[in-house]
Write a protein that holds these residues in place. Structure first.
Motif, mmCIF file in Angstrom:
data_model
loop_
_atom_site.group_PDB
_atom_site.id
_atom_site.type_symbol
_atom_site.label_atom_id
_atom_site.label_comp_id
_atom_site.label_asym_id
_atom_site.label_seq_id
_atom_site.Cartn_x
_atom_site.Cartn_y
_atom_site.Cartn_z
ATOM 1 N N ARG A 217 0.744 -1.040 0.042
ATOM 2 C CA ARG A 217 0.078 -0.165 -0.182
ATOM 3 C C ARG A 217 0.842 1.287 -0.043
ATOM 4 N NH1 ARG A 217 -5.286 -0.120 0.329
ATOM 5 N NH2 ARG A 217 -6.145 -2.350 0.629
ATOM 6 N N PRO A 218 0.273 2.409 -0.747
ATOM 7 C CA PRO A 218 1.153 3.502 -0.695
ATOM 8 C C PRO A 218 1.343 4.106 0.678
ATOM 9 C CG PRO A 218 -1.104 4.002 -1.464
ATOM 10 C CD PRO A 218 -0.886 2.580 -1.355
ATOM 11 N N ALA A 219 2.501 4.681 0.884
ATOM 12 C CA ALA A 219 2.675 5.422 2.348
ATOM 13 C C ALA A 219 1.870 6.398 2.695
ATOM 14 C CB ALA A 219 4.410 5.561 2.237
ATOM 15 N N LEU A 220 1.349 6.847 3.826
ATOM 16 C CA LEU A 220 0.814 7.859 4.332
ATOM 17 C C LEU A 220 1.736 9.205 4.429
ATOM 18 C CD1 LEU A 220 -1.973 8.613 5.500
ATOM 19 C CD2 LEU A 220 -1.078 8.438 7.596
ATOM 20 N N PRO A 221 1.215 10.120 3.912
ATOM 21 C CA PRO A 221 2.323 11.502 4.014
ATOM 22 C C PRO A 221 2.664 11.778 5.406
ATOM 23 C CG PRO A 221 0.455 11.605 2.543
ATOM 24 C CD PRO A 221 0.021 10.314 3.158
ATOM 25 N N ASP A 222 3.966 12.164 5.701
ATOM 26 C CA ASP A 222 4.259 12.386 7.171
ATOM 27 C C ASP A 222 3.350 13.446 7.727
ATOM 28 O OD1 ASP A 222 6.241 10.453 6.731
ATOM 29 O OD2 ASP A 222 7.652 12.010 5.977
ATOM 30 N N GLY A 223 3.035 13.132 8.967
ATOM 31 C CA GLY A 223 2.496 14.023 9.562
ATOM 32 C C GLY A 223 0.826 14.468 9.103
ATOM 33 N N PHE A 224 0.357 13.606 8.484
ATOM 34 C CA PHE A 224 -1.182 13.741 7.950
ATOM 35 C C PHE A 224 -2.006 13.542 9.019
ATOM 36 C CE2 PHE A 224 -4.890 13.019 5.883
ATOM 37 C CZ PHE A 224 -4.782 13.887 4.669
ATOM 38 N N THR A 225 -3.207 14.347 9.233
ATOM 39 C CA THR A 225 -4.013 14.216 10.153
ATOM 40 C C THR A 225 -5.020 15.194 10.033
ATOM 41 O OG1 THR A 225 -4.518 13.889 12.669
ATOM 42 C CG2 THR A 225 -3.108 15.859 12.064
ATOM 43 N N LEU A 226 -6.273 14.893 10.812
ATOM 44 C CA LEU A 226 -7.130 16.012 10.699
ATOM 45 C C LEU A 226 -7.091 17.331 11.823
ATOM 46 C CD1 LEU A 226 -10.271 13.648 10.492
ATOM 47 C CD2 LEU A 226 -8.819 14.802 8.552
ATOM 48 N N ARG B 31 -8.607 13.095 1.463
ATOM 49 C CA ARG B 31 -7.388 12.737 1.107
ATOM 50 C C ARG B 31 -6.818 11.678 2.067
ATOM 51 N NH1 ARG B 31 -4.815 16.659 -2.052
ATOM 52 N NH2 ARG B 31 -6.333 18.733 -2.335
ATOM 53 N N MET B 32 -7.440 11.526 3.151
ATOM 54 C CA MET B 32 -7.142 10.338 4.165
ATOM 55 C C MET B 32 -7.605 9.139 3.770
ATOM 56 S SD MET B 32 -8.334 10.149 8.143
ATOM 57 C CE MET B 32 -7.217 11.353 8.801
ATOM 58 N N LEU B 33 -8.705 8.847 3.310
ATOM 59 C CA LEU B 33 -9.354 7.842 2.931
ATOM 60 C C LEU B 33 -8.847 6.488 2.256
ATOM 61 C CD1 LEU B 33 -13.322 8.490 2.446
ATOM 62 C CD2 LEU B 33 -12.166 7.862 4.769
ATOM 63 N N PRO B 34 -7.819 6.824 1.185
ATOM 64 C CA PRO B 34 -7.034 5.935 0.555
ATOM 65 C C PRO B 34 -6.213 5.207 1.327
ATOM 66 C CG PRO B 34 -7.381 7.595 -0.969
ATOM 67 C CD PRO B 34 -7.716 8.331 0.250
ATOM 68 N N SER C 211 -5.059 9.768 14.137
ATOM 69 C CA SER C 211 -5.896 10.076 12.936
ATOM 70 C C SER C 211 -7.228 9.353 13.062
ATOM 71 C CB SER C 211 -5.318 9.799 11.726
ATOM 72 O OG SER C 211 -3.993 10.811 11.300
ATOM 73 N N VAL C 212 -6.994 8.037 13.161
ATOM 74 C CA VAL C 212 -8.292 7.319 13.683
ATOM 75 C C VAL C 212 -9.151 7.758 14.487
ATOM 76 C CG1 VAL C 212 -9.151 4.914 14.392
ATOM 77 C CG2 VAL C 212 -7.166 5.146 12.728
ATOM 78 N N GLU C 213 -8.636 8.208 15.549
ATOM 79 C CA GLU C 213 -9.353 8.723 16.548
ATOM 80 C C GLU C 213 -10.064 10.166 16.219
ATOM 81 O OE1 GLU C 213 -6.369 8.908 19.747
ATOM 82 O OE2 GLU C 213 -6.985 7.122 20.480
#
Length: 216
Positions: free
Chosen positions: A23-32, A59-62, A71-73
């Motif tokens: 799976r593609p990596a999550l961008p560093d520091g990505f959060t809501l 942007r987060m869902l993929p 981020s889940v929380e």
């Protein structure tokens, strides 16, 4: 995973090709934005803030398979406030641009998972592939054999492209899948009600995704 439990089956990828390592990596520091999430859950977020929140979630869902706990929380209260995954997609669809496009693509992906378990649909796909095993638009994406993994693996490939931020490629593949399945339903021999319904749905999704892409 908590996120999958919260959001529901539209975010459920269960196929062997969709391994965590690939799976593609999550961008560093990505959060809501926690302040936006709190205000949204309280019903006090203004229209500009809601649009920004919708864009961040789209942007987060993929990346839902490897989201950090924070981020889940952050996402869970949004889903809970809206009432579930269907309401989440309906809410995203109300926001033009990436949120609407992502919502419509994920509806397609959810149906691909659903139809993976429908023998009548798979038979219609086999019949279509007997005439054209690897349609040009799907070459490099279709599995060699038609089985319970075929449609789900296509869903994964679309999600993978979204995760890599190759949105145009994801749209092109999503449209090609919808068009192919619509055609498979039309060409099916003695199609069942499920197959006819699938064909109609794919026609609608093709139009909806194309319209959202043109305006994003």
């Amino acid at each position: 995973m908590p996120l999958l439990k919260s959001v529901g089956e539209l975010l459920r990828r269960r196929h062997g090709s969709a391994s965590r390592e690939s799976r593609p990596a999550l961008p560093d520091g990505f959060t809501l934005d926690s302040a936006q999430v709190s205000a949204f859950a309280a019903g006090t977020l203004d229209a500009e803030g809601e649009a920004a929140l919708a864009d961040d979630i789209a942007r987060m869902l993929p990346h839902h398979w490897d989201l950090p706990t924070k981020s889940v929380e952050a996402l869970t209260p949004v889903v809970d406030h809206l009432g579930g995954q269907q309401q989440l997609m309906a809410w995203l669809d109300r926001h033009p641009g990436r949120p609407r496009l992502i919502a419509r693509i994920y509806v397609l992906l959810g149906h691909l998972d659903q139809y993976s378990e429908d023998p009548a649909v798979l038979e219609a796909v086999r019949h279509a592939r007997a005439q054209d095993p690897f349609p040009v638009a799907l070459r490099g994406y279709l599995t060699p054999d038609t089985n319970a993994e075929t449609l789900g693996s296509l869903a994964f490939r679309v999600e993978e492209l979204l995760g890599d931020d190759r949105v145009d490629d994801a749209v092109a593949l999503a449209l090609a899948i919808a068009d192919w399945l619509h055609g498979a339903a039309e060409k099916a021999e003695s199609p069942s009600a499920d197959v006819r319904e699938m064909g109609e749905l794919m026609g609608h999704l093709h139009r909806d995704i194309g319209e959202a892409a043109a305006r994003s």
